[in-house]
Design a protein around this motif. Structure first.
Motif, mmCIF file in Angstrom:
data_model
loop_
_atom_site.group_PDB
_atom_site.id
_atom_site.type_symbol
_atom_site.label_atom_id
_atom_site.label_comp_id
_atom_site.label_asym_id
_atom_site.label_seq_id
_atom_site.Cartn_x
_atom_site.Cartn_y
_atom_site.Cartn_z
ATOM 1 N N ARG A 70 66.822 56.034 -3.925
ATOM 2 C CA ARG A 70 67.514 57.078 -3.824
ATOM 3 C C ARG A 70 68.590 56.994 -4.965
ATOM 4 O O ARG A 70 69.236 57.832 -5.771
ATOM 5 C CB ARG A 70 68.165 58.010 -2.356
ATOM 6 C CG ARG A 70 69.031 56.894 -1.265
ATOM 7 C CD ARG A 70 69.629 57.476 -0.726
ATOM 8 N NE ARG A 70 70.221 56.516 0.139
ATOM 9 C CZ ARG A 70 69.475 55.822 1.133
ATOM 10 N NH1 ARG A 70 68.899 56.095 1.864
ATOM 11 N NH2 ARG A 70 70.848 54.785 1.686
ATOM 12 N N CYS A 77 66.756 66.787 -5.384
ATOM 13 C CA CYS A 77 66.634 65.909 -4.744
ATOM 14 C C CYS A 77 67.107 66.389 -3.202
ATOM 15 O O CYS A 77 67.659 66.027 -2.514
ATOM 16 C CB CYS A 77 66.862 64.697 -4.374
ATOM 17 S SG CYS A 77 66.769 63.736 -5.808
ATOM 18 N N PRO A 78 66.431 66.991 -1.957
ATOM 19 C CA PRO A 78 67.358 67.823 -1.155
ATOM 20 C C PRO A 78 67.600 66.984 0.464
ATOM 21 O O PRO A 78 68.406 67.701 0.953
ATOM 22 C CB PRO A 78 66.211 69.186 -0.874
ATOM 23 C CG PRO A 78 64.807 68.566 -1.412
ATOM 24 C CD PRO A 78 65.333 68.026 -2.382
ATOM 25 N N ASP A 79 67.412 65.904 0.333
ATOM 26 C CA ASP A 79 67.193 64.838 1.375
ATOM 27 C C ASP A 79 68.226 64.174 1.216
ATOM 28 O O ASP A 79 68.358 62.973 1.694
ATOM 29 C CB ASP A 79 65.750 64.232 1.635
ATOM 30 C CG ASP A 79 65.002 65.466 2.475
ATOM 31 O OD1 ASP A 79 64.879 65.784 2.886
ATOM 32 O OD2 ASP A 79 62.920 64.646 1.948
ATOM 33 N N THR A 80 68.257 63.946 0.215
ATOM 34 C CA THR A 80 69.795 62.818 -0.637
ATOM 35 C C THR A 80 70.838 64.035 -0.115
ATOM 36 O O THR A 80 71.509 64.747 -1.035
ATOM 37 C CB THR A 80 69.869 62.441 -1.632
ATOM 38 O OG1 THR A 80 68.222 61.552 -1.895
ATOM 39 C CG2 THR A 80 70.958 61.497 -1.698
ATOM 40 N N ASP A 81 72.075 62.964 0.354
ATOM 41 C CA ASP A 81 73.178 63.303 0.978
ATOM 42 C C ASP A 81 74.267 62.714 -0.312
ATOM 43 O O ASP A 81 74.709 61.717 -0.096
ATOM 44 C CB ASP A 81 73.817 63.981 2.629
ATOM 45 C CG ASP A 81 72.936 64.932 2.797
ATOM 46 O OD1 ASP A 81 72.741 66.043 3.106
ATOM 47 O OD2 ASP A 81 72.492 64.274 4.228
ATOM 48 N N VAL A 82 74.698 63.318 -0.954
ATOM 49 C CA VAL A 82 75.762 63.138 -1.738
ATOM 50 C C VAL A 82 77.383 62.822 -1.207
ATOM 51 O O VAL A 82 77.869 63.281 -0.268
ATOM 52 C CB VAL A 82 75.649 63.450 -2.952
ATOM 53 C CG1 VAL A 82 76.937 62.827 -3.799
ATOM 54 C CG2 VAL A 82 74.157 63.188 -4.005
ATOM 55 N N ILE A 122 76.081 69.163 -10.037
ATOM 56 C CA ILE A 122 75.584 68.762 -8.908
ATOM 57 C C ILE A 122 74.876 69.038 -8.206
ATOM 58 O O ILE A 122 73.609 68.288 -7.448
ATOM 59 C CB ILE A 122 76.597 68.006 -7.674
ATOM 60 C CG1 ILE A 122 76.511 67.103 -6.970
ATOM 61 C CG2 ILE A 122 77.296 69.073 -7.359
ATOM 62 C CD1 ILE A 122 75.935 65.233 -7.407
ATOM 63 N N ASP A 123 74.788 70.327 -8.393
ATOM 64 C CA ASP A 123 74.022 71.919 -7.971
ATOM 65 C C ASP A 123 72.301 71.028 -7.788
ATOM 66 O O ASP A 123 71.342 71.290 -7.704
ATOM 67 C CB ASP A 123 74.473 72.387 -7.324
ATOM 68 C CG ASP A 123 75.204 73.452 -6.964
ATOM 69 O OD1 ASP A 123 75.987 72.649 -6.162
ATOM 70 O OD2 ASP A 123 75.827 74.080 -6.883
ATOM 71 N N GLN A 170 70.650 67.637 -6.311
ATOM 72 C CA GLN A 170 70.619 68.460 -4.393
ATOM 73 C C GLN A 170 69.666 69.305 -4.493
ATOM 74 O O GLN A 170 68.821 69.172 -3.987
ATOM 75 C CB GLN A 170 72.341 68.509 -4.220
ATOM 76 C CG GLN A 170 73.496 68.556 -4.152
ATOM 77 C CD GLN A 170 74.174 68.714 -3.267
ATOM 78 O OE1 GLN A 170 74.999 69.866 -3.600
ATOM 79 N NE2 GLN A 170 75.511 68.313 -2.572
ATOM 80 N N SER A 182 65.381 59.453 1.415
ATOM 81 C CA SER A 182 66.472 60.420 2.639
ATOM 82 C C SER A 182 67.463 60.116 2.633
ATOM 83 O O SER A 182 67.702 58.392 2.656
ATOM 84 C CB SER A 182 65.316 61.340 3.284
ATOM 85 O OG SER A 182 65.209 60.205 4.186
#
Length: 314
Positions: free
Chosen positions: A290, A122-127, A115-116, A119, A95
């Motif tokens: 990540r 991997c919802p816990d990773t903010d790009v 990119i969606d 996301q 994350s």
């Protein structure tokens, strides 16, 4: 044995010396000036020596003693190392924030439309996207991973080829309806051509002249006319809006061709490029969760795009 000096006291001392006041340090550390002053006094008591030259005026700037001034560089370097250590601990988590560097055109035409899916996986990773025309320093700008266009050699970075590319002519369906489809390459001599200048500084990068030579067409006055644009995404936008025929880069044009916004002309005449797209990252960071997840996703998306392109007729 003396108890170890508390990090908060060192932080208060360093900030006070930098701001030359307790109030400035207090605003940075989000505490009261009195609390900062108390921490500095505790540090002085622990060390048995003053750290600032005291004056009778409460409004005077805080001036570190000669001994304190000599120590500040090492204290600041220590805080920098602690900050870096904390970042390393965070990097081991799947994350958090992943900083990705790509060109503006690649972001607009390839990465952002996909990119969606990352996301969602991997919802816990903010790009965090860093879009730059020129390569950036991964360490100085704290970049985790990126996609670069070139020959695959960048000092200090591992480069894994993501996608090859070729160039070919494209235009809008509306332009074909209005003016008819060119039957042979020589017909382009009467068309308005759009020139992509985004790689103008790269020796050997194909131009309209290069494509015409491969197609067996002598140089014509048409090659000196038309619109010139230094951004590949804008080149495709101009072609999609019917402003002329563009020499498109296949990766950039892939989604526009799939949607029918653009049509490829003369599908049997394409120019393969020596340059390609590469996933780049520092070798020592290759195992970070990540980063590894994003790298695997990029290759999966590239394979998906190739598969979809293979099922479409030219």
């Amino acid at each position: 044995m003396k108890s170890p000096i508390h990090l908060n006291a060192l932080r208060a001392f360093e900030a006070s010396a930098r701001h030359q006041s307790f109030s400035g340090a207090a605003a940075e550390l989000n505490v009261t000036p009195a609390a900062v002053g108390q921490l500095v006094r505790l540090l002085e008591e622990s060390l048995g020596t003053p750290l600032f030259v005291r004056s009778n005026s409460g409004k005077a700037r805080l001036v570190p003693t000669e001994t304190a001034e000599r120590a500040l560089a090492d204290i600041r370097a220590g805080f920098d190392r602690l900050t870096l250590g904390m970042e390393r601990l965070r990097e081991g988590s799947a994350s958090g924030v992943l900083t990705v560097t790509v060109s503006p055109a690649f972001a607009a035409k390839w990465l952002l439309p996909r990119i969606d899916r990352f996301q969602a996986a991997c919802p816990d990773t903010d790009v965090r996207l860093d879009t730059n025309h020129k390569p950036v320093d991964f360490v100085a700008h704290r970049i985790d991973i990126g996609v670069r266009y070139g020959m695959g050699r960048w000092p200090g970075l591992k480069a894994d080829k993501l996608m090859d590319e070729e160039v070919f002519p494209v235009c809008s369906p509306e332009l074909l309806r209005q003016r008819g489809r060119p039957r042979k390459p020589g017909d382009l001599a009467r068309a308005t051509l759009i020139h992509d200048l985004s790689m103008a500084g790269h020796a050997g990068f194909p131009t309209w002249e290069t494509w015409m030579e491969k197609a067996g067409v002598a140089h014509t006055a048409a090659l000196r006319r038309g619109m010139r644009i230094n951004n590949s995404a804008a080149v495709l936008q101009a072609a999609a809006e019917g402003h002329g025929i563009a020499l498109a880069r296949s990766v950039m044009a892939r989604d526009d061709l799939a949607s029918g916004r653009l049509v490829r002309l003369f599908p049997d005449i394409g120019l393969a490029l020596d340059v390609a797209y590469y996933v780049v990252y520092r070798p020592e960071c290759a195992g970070l969760p990540r980063l590894a997840a994003f790298r695997e996703w990029l290759f999966a998306e590239a394979a998906r795009s190739d598969s979809q392109a293979g099922h479409r007729s030219p």
